[in-house]
Design a protein around this motif. Structure first.
Motif, short mmCIF file in Angstrom:
data_model
loop_
_atom_site.label_atom_id
_atom_site.label_comp_id
_atom_site.label_asym_id
_atom_site.label_seq_id
_atom_site.Cartn_x
_atom_site.Cartn_y
_atom_site.Cartn_z
N ASN A 33 0.97 -1.29 0.04
CA ASN A 33 -0.07 -0.02 -0.12
C ASN A 33 0.87 1.19 0.05
O ASN A 33 1.92 1.42 0.69
CB ASN A 33 -0.87 -0.02 1.12
CG ASN A 33 -1.93 1.11 1.33
OD1 ASN A 33 -1.37 2.15 1.73
ND2 ASN A 33 -2.94 0.70 1.26
N ASP A 42 -1.87 -4.78 0.42
CA ASP A 42 -3.34 -4.89 0.07
C ASP A 42 -3.76 -6.27 -0.65
O ASP A 42 -2.84 -6.64 -1.49
CB ASP A 42 -3.52 -3.90 -0.70
CG ASP A 42 -3.42 -2.45 -0.25
OD1 ASP A 42 -4.03 -2.35 0.72
OD2 ASP A 42 -3.21 -1.45 -0.84
N TYR A 100 -10.25 -4.11 -1.59
CA TYR A 100 -9.11 -4.41 -1.31
C TYR A 100 -8.91 -4.14 0.42
O TYR A 100 -9.55 -3.57 0.91
CB TYR A 100 -8.01 -3.65 -1.69
CG TYR A 100 -7.81 -3.83 -3.34
CD1 TYR A 100 -6.80 -4.52 -3.89
CD2 TYR A 100 -8.70 -2.88 -4.10
CE1 TYR A 100 -6.64 -4.98 -5.29
CE2 TYR A 100 -8.53 -3.13 -5.35
CZ TYR A 100 -7.70 -4.05 -5.93
OH TYR A 100 -7.56 -4.33 -7.31
N SER A 136 -6.15 -4.69 3.89
CA SER A 136 -4.86 -5.07 4.40
C SER A 136 -4.67 -5.39 5.77
O SER A 136 -5.88 -4.99 6.48
CB SER A 136 -3.95 -3.91 4.06
OG SER A 136 -4.26 -2.74 4.84
#
Length: 259
Positions: A197, A204, A216, A218
């Motif tokens: 990212n 991500d 997405y 993370s």
């Protein structure tokens, strides 16, 4: 569901805003989980939450260092392999912690509504010796038996975590089973593959349903969403259903009706 529902964005640039590492305290993640019914009074759930919080701080520091090196060298640092491995382990761990709590309190709601609390209390207490884990469970059930409003509090908490848990479960199943959540016959597109990212350095990962990539997520997003539970309010039942519909998406054989 818009991006604004999951992240903080700058209103002018629409760039995601992540809090600086120095502003995030270890206790935030622990306290957020601790607001859930029967979480705070379980020392072993709290211990696991503290472990996750410690590793979270370590990984955030690593994520920012990897991002800085990527920007400086324009090459993916070798440490990104270690970050990928640890990120997946952290995601698996927080999923299991939240799943454990969710399963436990969901059973309490079910037993309460079915009139089975007294039988479960008897089951936990009749061991012939003091097994402290079972006695703690019995104590919780006695609290519910004495105060039925606790069931309502649990149901509120289940709606409170619904979005966070559903997204976490979706990415966990993609990574661990290479399939879509709730669909063991499916095949995931790119399970476990993450890109750095550009704003926080966390990896991500793609979230998908049977028909499309729907967003997405993370490891940092998950941690921030859990921290955000401390100020969040429970969703309505209608919003829960709408979110679940968004996550599932249309069936592949229904796509032709969209065009």
């Amino acid at each position: 569901m818009s991006k604004d529902d999951n992240y903080d964005y700058d209103e002018e640039t629409y760039i995601p805003v992540y809090r600086p590492l120095k502003e995030i305290e270890q206790y935030e993640l622990v306290n957020a989980l601790g607001r859930l019914t029967f979480f705070k009074d379980d020392s072993f759930l709290r211990m696991q939450a503290h472990n996750l919080a410690l590793v979270d701080l370590f990984l955030m520091d690593l994520e920012y260092k990897i991002l800085a090196e990527l920007i400086e060298t324009e090459r993916t640092p070798l440490e990104a392999m270690f970050l990928s491995a640890q990120s997946q382990m952290w995601i698996f761990s927080i999923y299991e912690l939240m799943r454990t709590w969710k399963q436990r309190v969901s059973e309490i709601v079910k037993w309460s509504k079915a009139g089975g609390l007294e039988l479960k209390i008897k089951y936990y207490e009749e061991m012939g010796y003091n097994q402290q884990g079972r006695l703690r469970r019995a104590k919780q059930l006695k609290q519910v038996l004495a105060d039925k409003s606790i069931v309502g509090a649990i149901e509120n908490d289940l709606r409170l975590i619904h979005v966070v848990y559903s997204r976490l479960e979706a990415i966990r199943v993609l990574m661990a089973k290479h399939e879509l959540v709730g669909n063991p016959k499916s095949v995931a597109f790119m399970p476990g593959y993450g890109r750095i990212n550009r704003w926080c350095g966390s990896l991500d990962y793609e979230l998908e349903n049977e028909t499309a990539i729907i967003g997405y997520i993370s490891r940092r997003d998950i941690a921030d969403e859990v921290r955000g539970l401390i100020k969040a309010t429970p969703m309505s039942e209608e919003d829960v259903k709408a979110f679940d519909l968004y996550m599932r998406g249309p069936k592949p054989n229904k796509l032709k009706d969209l065009f």
